[in-house]
Scaffold this motif. Structure first.
Motif, mmCIF file in Angstrom:
data_model
loop_
_atom_site.group_PDB
_atom_site.id
_atom_site.type_symbol
_atom_site.label_atom_id
_atom_site.label_comp_id
_atom_site.label_asym_id
_atom_site.label_seq_id
_atom_site.Cartn_x
_atom_site.Cartn_y
_atom_site.Cartn_z
ATOM 1 N N PRO A 1 0.810 -1.222 0.000
ATOM 2 C CA PRO A 1 0.000 0.000 0.000
ATOM 3 C C PRO A 1 0.843 1.272 0.000
ATOM 4 N N LEU A 2 1.922 1.258 0.788
ATOM 5 C CA LEU A 2 2.786 2.437 0.835
ATOM 6 C C LEU A 2 3.519 2.618 -0.488
ATOM 7 N N ALA A 3 3.999 1.514 -1.064
ATOM 8 C CA ALA A 3 4.690 1.606 -2.353
ATOM 9 C C ALA A 3 3.738 2.088 -3.443
ATOM 10 N N GLY A 4 2.504 1.575 -3.421
ATOM 11 C CA GLY A 4 1.520 2.027 -4.399
ATOM 12 C C GLY A 4 1.217 3.505 -4.261
ATOM 13 N N ALA A 5 1.113 3.968 -3.006
ATOM 14 C CA ALA A 5 0.862 5.397 -2.773
ATOM 15 C C ALA A 5 2.005 6.248 -3.301
ATOM 16 N N MET A 6 3.236 5.775 -3.135
ATOM 17 C CA MET A 6 4.384 6.527 -3.620
ATOM 18 C C MET A 6 4.420 6.570 -5.146
ATOM 19 N N VAL A 7 4.053 5.442 -5.785
ATOM 20 C CA VAL A 7 3.996 5.425 -7.245
ATOM 21 C C VAL A 7 2.983 6.454 -7.742
ATOM 22 N N LEU A 8 1.850 6.545 -7.054
ATOM 23 C CA LEU A 8 0.800 7.475 -7.460
ATOM 24 C C LEU A 8 1.213 8.934 -7.312
ATOM 25 N N GLN A 9 2.245 9.182 -6.486
ATOM 26 C CA GLN A 9 2.713 10.557 -6.328
ATOM 27 C C GLN A 9 3.440 11.058 -7.574
ATOM 28 N N VAL A 10 3.966 10.105 -8.380
ATOM 29 C CA VAL A 10 4.803 10.523 -9.511
ATOM 30 C C VAL A 10 4.275 10.074 -10.869
ATOM 31 N N THR A 11 3.358 9.089 -10.888
ATOM 32 C CA THR A 11 2.884 8.587 -12.178
ATOM 33 C C THR A 11 1.503 7.970 -12.013
ATOM 34 N N GLY A 12 0.988 7.313 -13.053
ATOM 35 C CA GLY A 12 -0.352 6.751 -13.025
ATOM 36 C C GLY A 12 -0.395 5.340 -12.490
ATOM 37 N N TRP A 13 -1.623 4.868 -12.218
ATOM 38 C CA TRP A 13 -1.814 3.542 -11.641
ATOM 39 C C TRP A 13 -1.369 2.432 -12.585
ATOM 40 N N LEU B 1 -7.774 9.727 5.715
ATOM 41 C CA LEU B 1 -6.319 9.655 5.633
ATOM 42 C C LEU B 1 -5.855 9.826 4.186
ATOM 43 N N SER B 2 -4.648 10.311 4.031
ATOM 44 C CA SER B 2 -4.037 10.403 2.704
ATOM 45 C C SER B 2 -3.575 9.021 2.263
ATOM 46 N N THR B 3 -3.219 8.887 0.984
ATOM 47 C CA THR B 3 -2.737 7.600 0.489
ATOM 48 C C THR B 3 -1.466 7.164 1.214
ATOM 49 N N ILE B 4 -0.578 8.101 1.536
ATOM 50 C CA ILE B 4 0.659 7.765 2.246
ATOM 51 C C ILE B 4 0.346 7.309 3.671
ATOM 52 N N ASP B 5 -0.506 8.039 4.379
ATOM 53 C CA ASP B 5 -0.862 7.647 5.743
ATOM 54 C C ASP B 5 -1.583 6.306 5.759
#
Length: 408
Positions: free
Chosen positions: A159-171, A253-257
């Motif tokens: 979940p945390l890795a997915g949230a980080m990916v979403l910060q810079v690019t698409g799903w 909560l945010s995606t990162i949290d």
């Protein structure tokens, strides 16, 4: 005539671990395809103009995919070999990961999530059957526990890795990443997976399949073990499916949290597997399972607090983390016992076990979704606690049938 079986391995070395490592890398890919995409689900349902209440259905369909092919894969691998069937499964999973990035509707997204879920069929009905056949009992349990720790890195960091990916690019890049991991796993399985299939000479037809499966399903001890395994992990799977709604939509909560708050739950699961790996071989298996039932029920008993204070989602995370320790201790040991509770070929038994477990997961997630819609976190907790109680009752029956009154 059946082919000559390989001698089960009792001592672990780097060479003997290469096949389990390749298999668990594929298992890691199937898990992380679920866990990395979870933070993106609110975005995806919005993209396809779908109500957020349909978010858990993506995981339910993935799990149904994990039950869809097991009935044929186990018996098929008993006859043509475990390795070729396993490699076809990895190829199908890679195709689904690539195809899903081109979908233009939520219906097609769900279809390819279902297809991705079929990868779990091959892991359960083929891969884990080969693991159990490759190693003696204590070594197989230790290998399974170690594999679980690697596989559980996916829900821990996913979940945390997915949230980080979403910060810079698409799903879409999440599934490209998963496809690359699965491709590496395919190379390892092609090179290191042994052939453990008995290569049965009997033809594969509906009558023989029905006879084999009915023999397994009539085994009450096996059924008790399968039901217990399914309901032991069902609350955890329900949490994974509904966590985006509980933490992101309801708690804000945010995606990162959201990713950070998943860590304690899966850290508990890993801790349980570490405890299992340490004590297996020195403590009777039924005592290990009884020991794991203590944190299992304690955690879910503590979650009852949510009925009176449904907004206390932090308490829910804490109680699930304690219960997850018990799940980690129980699962690998009980899986081994259930697989060998029937004298039928292990491909058929493993397939039956996988089908039962995946159906329990899927139904449990849908019931949890409905309960959460009707009664919030309190309703979710009630469904999870009912599942935990069902697991304990089935486990008592299973252990009594396996070890007698002493195991209760």
């Amino acid at each position: 005539m059946p082919s000559q079986r390989i001698q089960p391995i009792s001592q672990l070395s780097l060479l003997t671990l290469l096949f389990p490592l390749a298999l668990v890398l594929f298992e890691f890919a199937t898990y992380i395809s679920n866990d990395m995409i979870l933070p993106a689900m609110p975005t995806i349902v919005h993209l396809f103009s779908v109500d957020p209440s349909h978010i858990p259905s993506a995981m339910s369909l993935c799990l149904l995919g994990g039950a869809s092919l097991q009935w044929i894969l186990g018996p098929l691998s008993d006859r043509v070999g475990r390795k070729p069937v396993m490699l076809v499964g990895v190829a199908l999973f890679i195709f689904a990961c690539i195809a899903i990035i081109f979908v233009r509707s939520y219906s097609w997204f769900l279809f390819f999530r279902f297809l991705q879920g079929t990868g779990m069929c091959f892991i359960g009905a083929v891969g884990y059957a080969a693991i159990q056949e490759s190693f003696v009992e204590a070594t197989a349990i230790r290998v399974t526990a170690l594999m679980a720790n690697v596989a559980l890195i996916a829900p821990l960091i996913g979940p945390l890795a997915g949230a980080m990916v979403l910060q810079v690019t698409g799903w879409e890049w999440i599934f490209i990443f998963v496809a690359i991991i699965a491709t590496i796993a395919a190379a390892g399985l092609w090179r290191f997976m042994p052939e453990t299939s008995p290569k049965l000479s009997s033809p594969l037809n509906l009558n023989s399949l029905r006879t084999d499966y009915m023999a397994v399903l009539r085994n009450r001890r096996f059924m008790a073990g399968a039901i217990s395994i399914g309901f032991t992990s069902m609350p955890l799977l329900a949490w994974i499916a509904l966590a985006p709604i509980i933490l992101m939509q309801d708690a804000g909560l945010s995606t990162i949290d959201y990713g950070y708050w998943q860590i304690p739950v899966f850290a508990g699961l890993i801790l349980g597997n570490i405890i299992l790996a340490k004590i297996v071989g020195t403590v009777p298996i039924y005592r290990i399972i009884k020991f794991g039932s203590i944190p299992f029920m304690l955690g879910f008993a503590l979650s009852l607090h949510l009925i009176y204070e449904p907004e206390a989602w932090q308490w829910l995370v804490a109680s699930l983390s304690i219960g997850a320790i018990g799940i980690g201790i129980i699962n690998a040991a009980q899986f081994r016992l259930a697989l060998f509770a029937s004298d039928q070929s292990k491909g058929t038994v493993s397939a039956t076990l996988g089908i039962i477990v995946m159906i329990i997961f899927s139904v449990g997630i849908e019931l949890s979704k409905i309960a959460h819609e009707l009664a919030g976190n309190g309703g979710f907790v009630v469904v999870c606690l009912l599942g935990a109680c069902t697991a304990v009752l089935a486990r008592r029956r299973f252990l009594r049938g396996q070890f007698g009154e002493e195991a209760q």
